[in-house]
Scaffold this motif. Sequence first.
Motif, PDB file in Angstrom:
ATOM      1  N   UNK A 183       0.824  -1.213   0.000  1.00  0.00           N
ATOM      2  CA  UNK A 183       0.000   0.000   0.000  1.00  0.00           C
ATOM      3  C   UNK A 183       0.856   1.261   0.000  1.00  0.00           C
ATOM      4  N   UNK A 184       2.044   1.183   0.587  1.00  0.00           N
ATOM      5  CA  UNK A 184       2.955   2.325   0.593  1.00  0.00           C
ATOM      6  C   UNK A 184       3.603   2.545  -0.781  1.00  0.00           C
ATOM      7  N   UNK A 185       3.665   1.495  -1.592  1.00  0.00           N
ATOM      8  CA  UNK A 185       4.419   1.554  -2.852  1.00  0.00           C
ATOM      9  C   UNK A 185       3.545   1.724  -4.096  1.00  0.00           C
ATOM     10  N   UNK A 186       2.249   1.454  -3.970  1.00  0.00           N
ATOM     11  CA  UNK A 186       1.415   1.378  -5.167  1.00  0.00           C
ATOM     12  C   UNK A 186       1.151   2.741  -5.811  1.00  0.00           C
ATOM     13  N   UNK A 187       1.447   3.837  -5.116  1.00  0.00           N
ATOM     14  CA  UNK A 187       1.304   5.150  -5.740  1.00  0.00           C
ATOM     15  C   UNK A 187       2.504   5.504  -6.617  1.00  0.00           C
ATOM     16  N   UNK A 188       3.580   4.763  -6.455  1.00  0.00           N
ATOM     17  CA  UNK A 188       4.818   5.053  -7.181  1.00  0.00           C
ATOM     18  C   UNK A 188       5.144   3.999  -8.228  1.00  0.00           C
ATOM     19  N   UNK A 189       4.724   2.770  -7.972  1.00  0.00           N
ATOM     20  CA  UNK A 189       5.090   1.644  -8.830  1.00  0.00           C
ATOM     21  C   UNK A 189       3.870   0.807  -9.205  1.00  0.00           C
ATOM     22  N   UNK A 190       3.990   0.117 -10.316  1.00  0.00           N
ATOM     23  CA  UNK A 190       3.065  -0.963 -10.638  1.00  0.00           C
ATOM     24  C   UNK A 190       3.597  -2.189  -9.914  1.00  0.00           C
ATOM     25  N   UNK A 191       2.946  -2.550  -8.826  1.00  0.00           N
ATOM     26  CA  UNK A 191       3.461  -3.588  -7.938  1.00  0.00           C
ATOM     27  C   UNK A 191       2.848  -4.946  -8.310  1.00  0.00           C
ATOM     28  N   UNK A 192       3.727  -5.912  -8.545  1.00  0.00           N
ATOM     29  CA  UNK A 192       3.304  -7.288  -8.815  1.00  0.00           C
ATOM     30  C   UNK A 192       3.674  -8.139  -7.613  1.00  0.00           C
ATOM     31  N   UNK A 193       2.699  -8.859  -7.091  1.00  0.00           N
ATOM     32  CA  UNK A 193       2.967  -9.867  -6.056  1.00  0.00           C
ATOM     33  C   UNK A 193       2.346 -11.176  -6.525  1.00  0.00           C
ATOM     34  N   UNK A 194       2.822 -12.278  -5.969  1.00  0.00           N
ATOM     35  CA  UNK A 194       2.322 -13.568  -6.443  1.00  0.00           C
ATOM     36  C   UNK A 194       2.458 -14.611  -5.346  1.00  0.00           C
ATOM     37  N   UNK A 195       1.715 -15.707  -5.521  1.00  0.00           N
ATOM     38  CA  UNK A 195       1.869 -16.873  -4.649  1.00  0.00           C
ATOM     39  C   UNK A 195       2.904 -17.791  -5.292  1.00  0.00           C
ATOM     40  N   UNK A 224       6.154   1.311   6.507  1.00  0.00           N
ATOM     41  CA  UNK A 224       6.349   2.700   6.051  1.00  0.00           C
ATOM     42  C   UNK A 224       7.829   3.025   5.884  1.00  0.00           C
ATOM     43  N   UNK A 225       8.619   2.709   6.902  1.00  0.00           N
ATOM     44  CA  UNK A 225      10.048   3.008   6.832  1.00  0.00           C
ATOM     45  C   UNK A 225      10.732   2.145   5.770  1.00  0.00           C
ATOM     46  N   UNK A 226      10.295   0.909   5.642  1.00  0.00           N
ATOM     47  CA  UNK A 226      10.873   0.002   4.644  1.00  0.00           C
ATOM     48  C   UNK A 226      10.587   0.534   3.236  1.00  0.00           C
ATOM     49  N   UNK A 227       9.342   0.976   3.008  1.00  0.00           N
ATOM     50  CA  UNK A 227       8.973   1.516   1.698  1.00  0.00           C
ATOM     51  C   UNK A 227       9.770   2.771   1.379  1.00  0.00           C
ATOM     52  N   UNK A 228       9.972   3.622   2.383  1.00  0.00           N
ATOM     53  CA  UNK A 228      10.746   4.843   2.158  1.00  0.00           C
ATOM     54  C   UNK A 228      12.185   4.510   1.756  1.00  0.00           C
ATOM     55  N   UNK A 229      12.784   3.545   2.437  1.00  0.00           N
ATOM     56  CA  UNK A 229      14.156   3.125   2.120  1.00  0.00           C
ATOM     57  C   UNK A 229      14.217   2.548   0.710  1.00  0.00           C
ATOM     58  N   UNK A 230      13.226   1.750   0.379  1.00  0.00           N
ATOM     59  CA  UNK A 230      13.172   1.121  -0.948  1.00  0.00           C
ATOM     60  C   UNK A 230      13.053   2.177  -2.043  1.00  0.00           C
ATOM     61  N   UNK A 231      12.157   3.136  -1.855  1.00  0.00           N
ATOM     62  CA  UNK A 231      11.993   4.197  -2.858  1.00  0.00           C
ATOM     63  C   UNK A 231      13.274   5.003  -3.023  1.00  0.00           C
ATOM     64  N   UNK A 232      13.924   5.323  -1.917  1.00  0.00           N
ATOM     65  CA  UNK A 232      15.174   6.086  -2.001  1.00  0.00           C
ATOM     66  C   UNK A 232      16.223   5.342  -2.827  1.00  0.00           C
ATOM     67  N   UNK A 233      16.359   4.049  -2.573  1.00  0.00           N
ATOM     68  CA  UNK A 233      17.359   3.252  -3.281  1.00  0.00           C
ATOM     69  C   UNK A 233      17.037   3.170  -4.769  1.00  0.00           C
ATOM     70  N   UNK A 234      15.780   2.906  -5.097  1.00  0.00           N
ATOM     71  CA  UNK A 234      15.402   2.761  -6.503  1.00  0.00           C
ATOM     72  C   UNK A 234      15.484   4.084  -7.232  1.00  0.00           C
ATOM     73  N   UNK A 235      15.172   5.184  -6.544  1.00  0.00           N
ATOM     74  CA  UNK A 235      15.287   6.506  -7.171  1.00  0.00           C
ATOM     75  C   UNK A 235      16.749   6.845  -7.448  1.00  0.00           C
ATOM     76  N   UNK A 236      17.616   6.487  -6.505  1.00  0.00           N
ATOM     77  CA  UNK A 236      19.048   6.758  -6.688  1.00  0.00           C
ATOM     78  C   UNK A 236      19.614   5.984  -7.870  1.00  0.00           C
TER      79      UNK A 236
END
Length: 277
Positions: free
Chosen positions: A45-57, A264-276
């Motif tokens: 939910x934290x990432x879906x505004x920035x990315x097309x998120x795919x999850x799977x079983x 929330x903090x994990x998503x923020x770290x992830x976005x920072x890394x991918x943006x960099x």
Amino acid sequence: MTTISNATLAVPGADLYYEVRGTGPVLLISQSGEGDARRSEGLVRQLEQTYTVITYDRRGLSRSTIHDTTEPVTMATHADDVHRLLTALTDQPARMLGCSMGAAIGLHLAVEHPEQLHTLIAHDPVTPWLLAAAERAHHLRELEHCQQVFRDSGWQAALAPMVKTLGIDPRNQELEPGVELPSITPARAANFAFFIGEDFTAVRTDNLDAAELQRSAVHIIPASGRSTPHEVFDHKCAQELAVLRDTPVVEFPGGHNGNMTHPSAYAARLRDLLTAV
């Protein structure tokens, strides 16, 4: 609320259930352990505004049905499933977050289908083959012990050695405010049984050419949880991956399951890394 689209993809020997939500560059999340497509809802939910998120079983979990249960499920099988899933959903290189076993799957993809990945964040990878022989043998025995306890006494008894092996303390996990971890439903219990009984074997028998992984053109970011104990093998594997790729280990909030405990903090770290990148 973002609309979730879901479908099932036929892959060799199985049907693979997946979900897609959000907008932007494709980000595939390959979950750890018993985790299915909904394991880390707070993070998604934290990432879906920035990315097309795919999850799977993963095959064998929840809605991803295996047709022939006599065939062993290997890490290469799991990686081929992800390859086919990405082929069906995008023609552009994807970002990928691989957690624990999901990180091992991502490393296979980085070697076998590097054109499909833009960046792989490999969080606490369960990849004993990265370790030196004596250390690898020690940690493989830990995994074998978990499976033996499972065969003798069931999945609930096997949780104790499993969480010790992976460095998780379920009674003492820090949580972000408002976060509640999911309860163990019958479906999740069945996933635990498959994970320990079958996927642990995939981890133990896994292997990958380290030289090919070193040469892979994929941008690979080794990662570990801030509170993942340094003596457990998944943290050591992150360190060895960092040495192999000549890049530092990136620290994420929380421990081995930081994607669930600190969304929330994990998503923020992830976005920072991918943006960099």
